[in-house]
Design a protein around this motif. Structure first.
Motif, PDB file in Angstrom:
ATOM      1  N   GLY A 102     -27.267 119.763 -41.127  1.00  0.00           N
ATOM      2  CA  GLY A 102     -26.692 120.330 -39.911  1.00  0.00           C
ATOM      3  C   GLY A 102     -27.321 119.897 -38.595  1.00  0.00           C
ATOM      4  N   LYS A 103     -28.250 118.960 -38.630  1.00  0.00           N
ATOM      5  CA  LYS A 103     -28.918 118.589 -37.373  1.00  0.00           C
ATOM      6  C   LYS A 103     -28.183 117.467 -36.629  1.00  0.00           C
ATOM      7  N   ILE A 104     -27.546 116.576 -37.388  1.00  0.00           N
ATOM      8  CA  ILE A 104     -26.934 115.398 -36.759  1.00  0.00           C
ATOM      9  C   ILE A 104     -25.418 115.438 -36.985  1.00  0.00           C
ATOM     10  N   LEU A 105     -24.691 115.107 -35.948  1.00  0.00           N
ATOM     11  CA  LEU A 105     -23.233 115.069 -36.031  1.00  0.00           C
ATOM     12  C   LEU A 105     -22.773 114.257 -37.248  1.00  0.00           C
ATOM     13  N   ASN A 106     -21.864 114.813 -38.001  1.00  0.00           N
ATOM     14  CA  ASN A 106     -21.319 114.178 -39.220  1.00  0.00           C
ATOM     15  C   ASN A 106     -22.367 113.881 -40.284  1.00  0.00           C
ATOM     16  N   GLY A 107     -23.558 114.472 -40.171  1.00  0.00           N
ATOM     17  CA  GLY A 107     -24.603 114.208 -41.164  1.00  0.00           C
ATOM     18  C   GLY A 107     -25.110 112.768 -41.142  1.00  0.00           C
ATOM     19  N   ASP A 108     -24.882 112.072 -40.024  1.00  0.00           N
ATOM     20  CA  ASP A 108     -25.341 110.672 -39.928  1.00  0.00           C
ATOM     21  C   ASP A 108     -26.866 110.584 -40.000  1.00  0.00           C
ATOM     22  N   VAL A 109     -27.346 109.429 -40.428  1.00  0.00           N
ATOM     23  CA  VAL A 109     -28.792 109.164 -40.403  1.00  0.00           C
ATOM     24  C   VAL A 109     -29.028 107.812 -39.730  1.00  0.00           C
ATOM     25  N   SER A 110     -30.247 107.605 -39.256  1.00  0.00           N
ATOM     26  CA  SER A 110     -30.519 106.324 -38.587  1.00  0.00           C
ATOM     27  C   SER A 110     -30.506 105.181 -39.605  1.00  0.00           C
ATOM     28  N   GLY A 111     -31.009 105.437 -40.820  1.00  0.00           N
ATOM     29  CA  GLY A 111     -30.922 104.444 -41.909  1.00  0.00           C
ATOM     30  C   GLY A 111     -31.458 103.076 -41.532  1.00  0.00           C
ATOM     31  N   LEU A 112     -30.634 102.089 -41.734  1.00  0.00           N
ATOM     32  CA  LEU A 112     -31.028 100.710 -41.386  1.00  0.00           C
ATOM     33  C   LEU A 112     -30.880 100.433 -39.889  1.00  0.00           C
ATOM     34  N   ALA A 113     -30.192 101.352 -39.227  1.00  0.00           N
ATOM     35  CA  ALA A 113     -29.883 101.187 -37.789  1.00  0.00           C
ATOM     36  C   ALA A 113     -29.361  99.764 -37.529  1.00  0.00           C
ATOM     37  N   CYS A 114     -29.864  99.102 -36.484  1.00  0.00           N
ATOM     38  CA  CYS A 114     -29.364  97.754 -36.201  1.00  0.00           C
ATOM     39  C   CYS A 114     -30.253  96.707 -36.864  1.00  0.00           C
ATOM     40  N   ASP A 115     -31.098  97.186 -37.775  1.00  0.00           N
ATOM     41  CA  ASP A 115     -31.922  96.308 -38.619  1.00  0.00           C
ATOM     42  C   ASP A 115     -32.845  95.390 -37.828  1.00  0.00           C
ATOM     43  N   TRP A 116     -33.375  95.891 -36.730  1.00  0.00           N
ATOM     44  CA  TRP A 116     -34.322  95.062 -35.973  1.00  0.00           C
ATOM     45  C   TRP A 116     -35.590  94.850 -36.778  1.00  0.00           C
ATOM     46  N   TRP A 117     -35.958  95.874 -37.570  1.00  0.00           N
ATOM     47  CA  TRP A 117     -37.188  95.702 -38.352  1.00  0.00           C
ATOM     48  C   TRP A 117     -36.977  94.627 -39.415  1.00  0.00           C
ATOM     49  N   GLY A 118     -35.757  94.506 -39.887  1.00  0.00           N
ATOM     50  CA  GLY A 118     -35.445  93.474 -40.882  1.00  0.00           C
ATOM     51  C   GLY A 118     -35.264  92.098 -40.252  1.00  0.00           C
ATOM     52  N   GLY A 119     -35.332  91.995 -38.922  1.00  0.00           N
ATOM     53  CA  GLY A 119     -35.278  90.679 -38.285  1.00  0.00           C
ATOM     54  C   GLY A 119     -34.101  90.445 -37.346  1.00  0.00           C
ATOM     55  N   ARG A 120     -33.176  91.424 -37.312  1.00  0.00           N
ATOM     56  CA  ARG A 120     -31.994  91.156 -36.480  1.00  0.00           C
ATOM     57  C   ARG A 120     -32.246  91.318 -34.975  1.00  0.00           C
ATOM     58  N   TRP A 121     -33.505  91.700 -34.612  1.00  0.00           N
ATOM     59  CA  TRP A 121     -33.844  91.713 -33.182  1.00  0.00           C
ATOM     60  C   TRP A 121     -33.592  90.325 -32.596  1.00  0.00           C
ATOM     61  N   ARG A 122     -33.834  89.296 -33.432  1.00  0.00           N
ATOM     62  CA  ARG A 122     -33.765  87.927 -32.929  1.00  0.00           C
ATOM     63  C   ARG A 122     -32.346  87.572 -32.473  1.00  0.00           C
ATOM     64  N   GLU A 123     -31.368  87.902 -33.333  1.00  0.00           N
ATOM     65  CA  GLU A 123     -29.998  87.544 -32.924  1.00  0.00           C
ATOM     66  C   GLU A 123     -29.563  88.356 -31.702  1.00  0.00           C
ATOM     67  N   ASP A 124     -30.021  89.624 -31.626  1.00  0.00           N
ATOM     68  CA  ASP A 124     -29.637  90.428 -30.462  1.00  0.00           C
ATOM     69  C   ASP A 124     -30.314  89.913 -29.190  1.00  0.00           C
ATOM     70  N   MET A 125     -31.581  89.511 -29.317  1.00  0.00           N
ATOM     71  CA  MET A 125     -32.273  88.940 -28.146  1.00  0.00           C
ATOM     72  C   MET A 125     -31.622  87.626 -27.721  1.00  0.00           C
ATOM     73  N   ASP A 126     -31.190  86.831 -28.711  1.00  0.00           N
ATOM     74  CA  ASP A 126     -30.485  85.592 -28.357  1.00  0.00           C
ATOM     75  C   ASP A 126     -29.220  85.919 -27.571  1.00  0.00           C
ATOM     76  N   ARG A 127     -28.523  86.945 -28.036  1.00  0.00           N
ATOM     77  CA  ARG A 127     -27.289  87.322 -27.311  1.00  0.00           C
ATOM     78  C   ARG A 127     -27.629  87.710 -25.871  1.00  0.00           C
ATOM     79  N   ALA A 128     -28.703  88.496 -25.724  1.00  0.00           N
ATOM     80  CA  ALA A 128     -29.094  88.939 -24.379  1.00  0.00           C
ATOM     81  C   ALA A 128     -29.411  87.726 -23.507  1.00  0.00           C
ATOM     82  N   ALA A 129     -30.209  86.821 -24.059  1.00  0.00           N
ATOM     83  CA  ALA A 129     -30.633  85.660 -23.258  1.00  0.00           C
ATOM     84  C   ALA A 129     -29.448  84.755 -22.932  1.00  0.00           C
ATOM     85  N   GLU A 130     -28.609  84.505 -23.927  1.00  0.00           N
ATOM     86  CA  GLU A 130     -27.463  83.613 -23.701  1.00  0.00           C
ATOM     87  C   GLU A 130     -26.503  84.171 -22.655  1.00  0.00           C
TER      88      GLU A 130
END
Ligand code: BGC
Length: 437
Positions: free
Chosen positions: A39-67
């Motif tokens: 009951g704490k989060i709307l629809n029972g959602d969890v952060s889970g893998l989120a945008c997977d920055w810890w798994g390495g996807r920070w790089r593609e997102d940073m590339d998008r930002a820079a480009e």
């Protein structure tokens, strides 16, 4: 040649903001525990893998930002990763952040780093968290470790993100952990510890990195009385003093005032090099027998998908004046709107950046703008249905979806100005407001 151009100052910081828990995934902190409770989060959602920055996807997102022309990014460090137990430091986590920061430097992205963005390690909250007498000292160990490790990469620091939201949601409304409701004594204790933690961090960062810039990010909510009644006016003043002003005044003046309590915190006086302004929206205030009717949006304003915010750019101008009144440079450390189909974001962006430009023309010392956010991410108690990203995000596949706002913001960042043709193309509803008077 476009017929009208709003030019921003040279070396203006154009970027986006994210926070560790919202994008990293696989965290283990007080929020993951909170998400697991029913009951704490709307629809029972969890952060889970989120945008997977810890798994390495920070790089593609940073590339998008820079480009797409961004020259800076505001990110946060996850305390629970650096210090998973009270007596254990994780050097690999520090290495991981160094890798991200190195990657950003290679892409020409100047980092702004937040040390605390809503989340705490579980061992800390289980031992009393921000209400502990020694909370600031405990936090300081983490600050010293982290700042020392990241020193070669980072000049711009935010100590604590939105202490005013942390206190409101965690101690008065029960929406964030620790989930207390209307607990003013605990709120005051936690707030005054955060002021001290900020001041100690400020001193340390300056000692270690003399040419650093250190500030906070305050969530400023525009507030006006709904009527001229004394009740509405008084309530507006109370909200304004306690929500918008208590923390920032404490670090500007060395005295904390909060809900009829006050404390002298002299060492905190003058501990900010810039004001970090997080601005989203504004409300009218009405004294009512029902607390859920205190705040409302004016008639006729455009609302976001879940009516969480309204497009009120004039109030952004007032927020900028408020921020500048502290006599320091102003950085807009967050501004954005939840809007999944991107029908409103370009308009919101055009309207708000026009006010930013106007404020700069009125000599307000504005040096940067960070849009919230780079990509849709885990939106706290509102889960995954509130979409703030320039890029959309598909949870099941981790796919990023380029919204039209990406193209619009790219033009602005690359040109360092907003022009009438881009507004006509991406945000035609704003055109008359911006260029016809
Ligand atoms: C917070 C962000 C949040 C955003 C949108 C700010 O209060 O700092 O973490 O995602 O608002 O609600």
């Amino acid at each position: 040649m476009p017929s009208a151009i709003f030019t921003f100052p040279k070396k203006f910081l154009w970027g986006t903001a994210t926070s560790s828990h919202q994008v990293e995934g696989q965290n283990k902190n007080n929020w993951t525990a909170w998400e697991a409770a029913p009951g704490k989060i709307l629809n029972g959602d969890v952060s889970g893998l989120a945008c997977d920055w810890w798994g390495g996807r920070w790089r593609e997102d940073m590339d998008r930002a820079a480009e797409t022309g961004q020259n800076t990014h505001r990110m946060s460090i996850e305390w629970s990763r650096i210090q998973p137990e009270y007596d254990r430091w994780d050097e690999n986590a520090l290495d991981h952040y160094r890798e991200i920061l190195r990657g950003m430097a290679t892409s020409g992205i100047r980092p702004m780093v937040t040390l605390h963005h809503f989340t705490d390690p579980l061992w800390f909250t289980e031992a009393g968290g921000w209400e502990r007498d020694d909370a600031a000292e405990i936090f300081q160990d983490y600050v010293e470790k982290t700042v020392t490790a990241l020193k070669p990469f980072v000049k711009d620091w935010i100590t604590i993100n939105e202490p005013n939201v942390y206190i409101l949601n965690g101690y008065l409304l029960g929406l964030f952990p620790p989930g207390k409701k209307l607990d003013v004594p605990s709120a005051f204790k936690a707030l005054s510890n955060m002021v001290q933690a900020h001041a100690m961090a400020y001193e340390f960062i300056h000692r270690r990195i003399p040419d650093s810039r250190v500030g906070i990010a305050i969530n400023y909510h525009g507030l006006t009385p709904k009527t001229n009644n004394i009740g509405d006016r008084t309530l507006t003043k109370i909200f304004d003093a306690n929500f918008n002003n208590s923390f920032i005044n404490a670090i500007a003046k060395g005295k904390l005032n909060f809900v009829l309590r006050s404390k002298s915190l002299r060492k905190a006086k003058g501990t900010m090099d810039f004001v970090g302004l997080n601005y989203y929206t504004a409300s009218q205030v009405k004294l009512s027998a029902y607390a859920n009717q205190f705040l409302s949006f004016p008639e006729g304003v455009t609302l976001s998908d879940h009516k969480f915010m309204a497009n009120q750019p004039e109030s952004f101008y007032q927020a900028l004046e408020w921020a500048a009144s502290y006599g320091k440079p102003v950085i807009v450390t967050e501004n954005g709107i939840e809007n999944a189909d991107d029908s409103l974001r370009p308009v919101y962006l055009a309207d708000h950046l026009a006010q930013l430009w106007r404020a700069w023309n009125a000599n307000l010392p504005i040096i940067g703008y960070y849009h919230w956010s780079l990509v849709d991410n885990f939106e706290w108690e509102r889960g995954w249905s509130y979409r703030f990203g320039l890029w959309g995000f598909e949870n099941a596949t981790q796919k990023r979806i380029r919204r039209p706002s990406v193209d619009f913001y790219e033009q602005i960042c690359k040109k360092n100005y907003i022009d009438s043709e881009d507004v006509a193309k991406y945000a035609p509803q704003s055109y008359d407001r911006l260029f016809k008077n």
